[in-house]
Scaffold this motif. Structure first.
Motif, PDB file in Angstrom:
ATOM      1  N   SER A  19      24.709   3.041 -10.280  1.00 38.27           N
ATOM      2  CA  SER A  19      24.854   2.927 -11.727  1.00 38.27           C
ATOM      3  C   SER A  19      26.324   2.964 -12.128  1.00 38.27           C
ATOM      4  N   GLY A  20      26.758   1.921 -12.827  1.00 34.18           N
ATOM      5  CA  GLY A  20      28.150   1.841 -13.238  1.00 34.18           C
ATOM      6  C   GLY A  20      29.061   1.289 -12.161  1.00 34.18           C
ATOM      7  N   GLY A  21      28.507   0.984 -11.000  1.00 29.93           N
ATOM      8  CA  GLY A  21      29.312   0.437  -9.910  1.00 29.93           C
ATOM      9  C   GLY A  21      29.474  -1.066 -10.040  1.00 29.93           C
ATOM     10  N   VAL A  22      30.237  -1.627  -9.150  1.00 31.84           N
ATOM     11  CA  VAL A  22      30.508  -3.063  -9.151  1.00 31.84           C
ATOM     12  C   VAL A  22      29.385  -3.792  -8.417  1.00 31.84           C
ATOM     13  N   THR A  23      28.915  -4.877  -8.998  1.00 31.30           N
ATOM     14  CA  THR A  23      27.962  -5.765  -8.339  1.00 31.30           C
ATOM     15  C   THR A  23      28.598  -7.142  -8.273  1.00 31.30           C
ATOM     16  N   ILE A  24      28.574  -7.742  -7.108  1.00 34.94           N
ATOM     17  CA  ILE A  24      29.081  -9.098  -6.945  1.00 34.94           C
ATOM     18  C   ILE A  24      27.905  -9.978  -6.561  1.00 34.94           C
ATOM     19  N   SER A  25      27.672 -11.018  -7.350  1.00 36.34           N
ATOM     20  CA  SER A  25      26.575 -11.951  -7.105  1.00 36.34           C
ATOM     21  C   SER A  25      27.132 -13.197  -6.446  1.00 36.34           C
ATOM     22  N   HIS A  26      26.664 -13.495  -5.262  1.00 40.16           N
ATOM     23  CA  HIS A  26      27.073 -14.692  -4.529  1.00 40.16           C
ATOM     24  C   HIS A  26      25.938 -15.704  -4.674  1.00 40.16           C
ATOM     25  N   LEU A  27      26.152 -16.747  -5.482  1.00 39.63           N
ATOM     26  CA  LEU A  27      25.122 -17.740  -5.758  1.00 39.63           C
ATOM     27  C   LEU A  27      25.491 -19.063  -5.124  1.00 39.63           C
ATOM     28  N   ARG A  28      24.516 -19.676  -4.479  1.00 37.06           N
ATOM     29  CA  ARG A  28      24.733 -20.975  -3.851  1.00 37.06           C
ATOM     30  C   ARG A  28      23.679 -21.950  -4.353  1.00 37.06           C
ATOM     31  N   PHE A  29      24.103 -23.186  -4.564  1.00 37.15           N
ATOM     32  CA  PHE A  29      23.206 -24.270  -4.937  1.00 37.15           C
ATOM     33  C   PHE A  29      23.539 -25.449  -4.051  1.00 37.15           C
ATOM     34  N   GLY A  30      22.527 -26.192  -3.603  1.00 36.53           N
ATOM     35  CA  GLY A  30      22.810 -27.338  -2.756  1.00 36.53           C
ATOM     36  C   GLY A  30      21.595 -28.207  -2.527  1.00 36.53           C
ATOM     37  N   LYS A  31      21.845 -29.394  -2.020  1.00 41.32           N
ATOM     38  CA  LYS A  31      20.763 -30.344  -1.759  1.00 41.32           C
ATOM     39  C   LYS A  31      20.022 -30.057  -0.455  1.00 41.32           C
ATOM     40  N   ASN A  32      20.634 -29.263   0.432  1.00 43.53           N
ATOM     41  CA  ASN A  32      20.001 -28.891   1.699  1.00 43.53           C
ATOM     42  C   ASN A  32      19.592 -27.420   1.648  1.00 43.53           C
ATOM     43  N   GLN A  33      18.613 -27.069   2.475  1.00 40.91           N
ATOM     44  CA  GLN A  33      18.156 -25.690   2.520  1.00 40.91           C
ATOM     45  C   GLN A  33      19.317 -24.757   2.862  1.00 40.91           C
ATOM     46  N   ILE A  34      19.363 -23.609   2.205  1.00 43.05           N
ATOM     47  CA  ILE A  34      20.474 -22.668   2.370  1.00 43.05           C
ATOM     48  C   ILE A  34      19.990 -21.446   3.141  1.00 43.05           C
ATOM     49  N   LYS A  35      20.628 -21.173   4.257  1.00 45.59           N
ATOM     50  CA  LYS A  35      20.328 -19.981   5.053  1.00 45.59           C
ATOM     51  C   LYS A  35      21.653 -19.308   5.364  1.00 45.59           C
ATOM     52  N   ALA A  36      22.302 -18.812   4.323  1.00 45.99           N
ATOM     53  CA  ALA A  36      23.644 -18.245   4.463  1.00 45.99           C
ATOM     54  C   ALA A  36      23.612 -16.767   4.090  1.00 45.99           C
ATOM     55  N   SER A  37      23.485 -15.918   5.079  1.00 50.83           N
ATOM     56  CA  SER A  37      23.421 -14.477   4.827  1.00 50.83           C
ATOM     57  C   SER A  37      24.815 -13.861   4.905  1.00 50.83           C
ATOM     58  N   TYR A  38      25.749 -14.478   4.219  1.00 55.04           N
ATOM     59  CA  TYR A  38      27.119 -13.981   4.171  1.00 55.04           C
ATOM     60  C   TYR A  38      27.667 -14.283   2.781  1.00 55.04           C
ATOM     61  N   TYR A  39      28.750 -13.637   2.435  1.00 58.61           N
ATOM     62  CA  TYR A  39      29.312 -13.758   1.103  1.00 58.61           C
ATOM     63  C   TYR A  39      30.049 -15.088   0.925  1.00 58.61           C
ATOM     64  N   VAL A  40      30.066 -15.573  -0.304  1.00 54.64           N
ATOM     65  CA  VAL A  40      30.837 -16.764  -0.655  1.00 54.64           C
ATOM     66  C   VAL A  40      32.304 -16.347  -0.677  1.00 54.64           C
ATOM     67  N   THR A  41      33.143 -17.071   0.044  1.00 54.26           N
ATOM     68  CA  THR A  41      34.566 -16.726   0.069  1.00 54.26           C
ATOM     69  C   THR A  41      35.435 -17.777  -0.614  1.00 54.26           C
ATOM     70  N   LYS A  42      34.905 -18.925  -0.883  1.00 51.88           N
ATOM     71  CA  LYS A  42      35.608 -19.954  -1.663  1.00 51.88           C
ATOM     72  C   LYS A  42      34.584 -20.580  -2.608  1.00 51.88           C
ATOM     73  N   ALA A  43      34.664 -20.191  -3.872  1.00 47.21           N
ATOM     74  CA  ALA A  43      33.655 -20.575  -4.851  1.00 47.21           C
ATOM     75  C   ALA A  43      34.191 -21.581  -5.857  1.00 47.21           C
ATOM     76  N   ASP A  44      33.299 -22.428  -6.343  1.00 47.24           N
ATOM     77  CA  ASP A  44      33.646 -23.359  -7.414  1.00 47.24           C
ATOM     78  C   ASP A  44      33.780 -22.627  -8.742  1.00 47.24           C
ATOM     79  N   PHE A  45      33.037 -21.522  -8.887  1.00 42.34           N
ATOM     80  CA  PHE A  45      33.005 -20.775 -10.140  1.00 42.34           C
ATOM     81  C   PHE A  45      33.036 -19.285  -9.827  1.00 42.34           C
ATOM     82  N   VAL A  46      33.936 -18.565 -10.502  1.00 42.77           N
ATOM     83  CA  VAL A  46      34.003 -17.108 -10.393  1.00 42.77           C
ATOM     84  C   VAL A  46      34.104 -16.556 -11.805  1.00 42.77           C
ATOM     85  N   ALA A  47      33.351 -15.503 -12.083  1.00 39.26           N
ATOM     86  CA  ALA A  47      33.427 -14.846 -13.388  1.00 39.26           C
ATOM     87  C   ALA A  47      33.714 -13.370 -13.192  1.00 39.26           C
ATOM     88  N   CYS A  48      34.521 -12.848 -14.072  1.00 38.11           N
ATOM     89  CA  CYS A  48      34.804 -11.416 -14.110  1.00 38.11           C
ATOM     90  C   CYS A  48      34.212 -10.901 -15.418  1.00 38.11           C
TER      91      CYS A  48
END
Length: 189
Positions: A19-48
């Protein structure tokens, strides 16, 4: 993900503080099935979503060149520039990052959402990120809000719909000054 022919994946990084801690949401969208159990390190969109994080965390380094950066803050453009560390300024300027500012805090209160800014920020995401046509995404959000909150009353549904409409247009583009490319931190006092 339910309203597109694209695949979607959400992968979350939680602070141990909960509670009150930082949450980082790593969201991926794509035309192929996504099986990426790791964090996004270069994103098209980042929000603070919390302006105080700008000086605590190195947020902009995860944005791809030409990507989009959305900051929820109550600052003027000048105040925003004052709060940005020099390393972030250099990265933004040298990588042509598009910067947008939104005051979801005041906006949420104005439309009847109290301190709950998530709906405002989510609609801003769909307007800027273009993972779906914005018009469609906003309607999907409204449909979900109606379904989720109708039991709580029409006033709650209406407040959510107002937040969705407002967030989709309430952001403003921040023009990155040319001198950010060579920004230096002020000498310690």
């Amino acid at each position: 993900g339910d309203n597109t022919d694209q695949y979607a994946q959400a992968y979350f990084q939680y602070d141990s503080k909960k509670s009150g801690g930082v949450t980082i949401s790593h969201l991926r969208f794509g035309k192929n099935q996504i099986k990426a159990s790791y964090y996004v390190t270069k994103a098209d969109f980042v929000a603070c979503h919390s302006a105080s994080y700008m000086e605590k965390f190195d947020i902009v380094q995860d944005i791809k060149p030409g990507g989009t950066f959305l900051v929820n803050c109550q600052w003027s453009d000048e105040e925003f520039a004052e709060h940005m560390p020099a390393v972030a300024k250099r990265y933004i300027a040298n990588n042509n990052v598009n910067v947008y500012l939104i005051d979801a805090i005041d906006l949420a209160a104005k439309v009847g959402m109290g301190k709950r800014t998530n709906t405002v920020l989510q609609s801003a995401f769909f307007a800027l990120a273009k993972v779906l046509p914005a018009e469609d995404a906003l309607q999907y959000m409204k449909d979900a809000a109606t379904k989720s909150y109708m039991k709580k009353g029409q006033a709650i549904v209406d407040a959510n719909h107002k937040a969705i409409d407002a967030g989709a247009t309430a952001f403003r583009k921040f023009e990155v000054p040319a001198d950010w490319a060579t920004a230096e931190d002020a000498a310690p006092v």
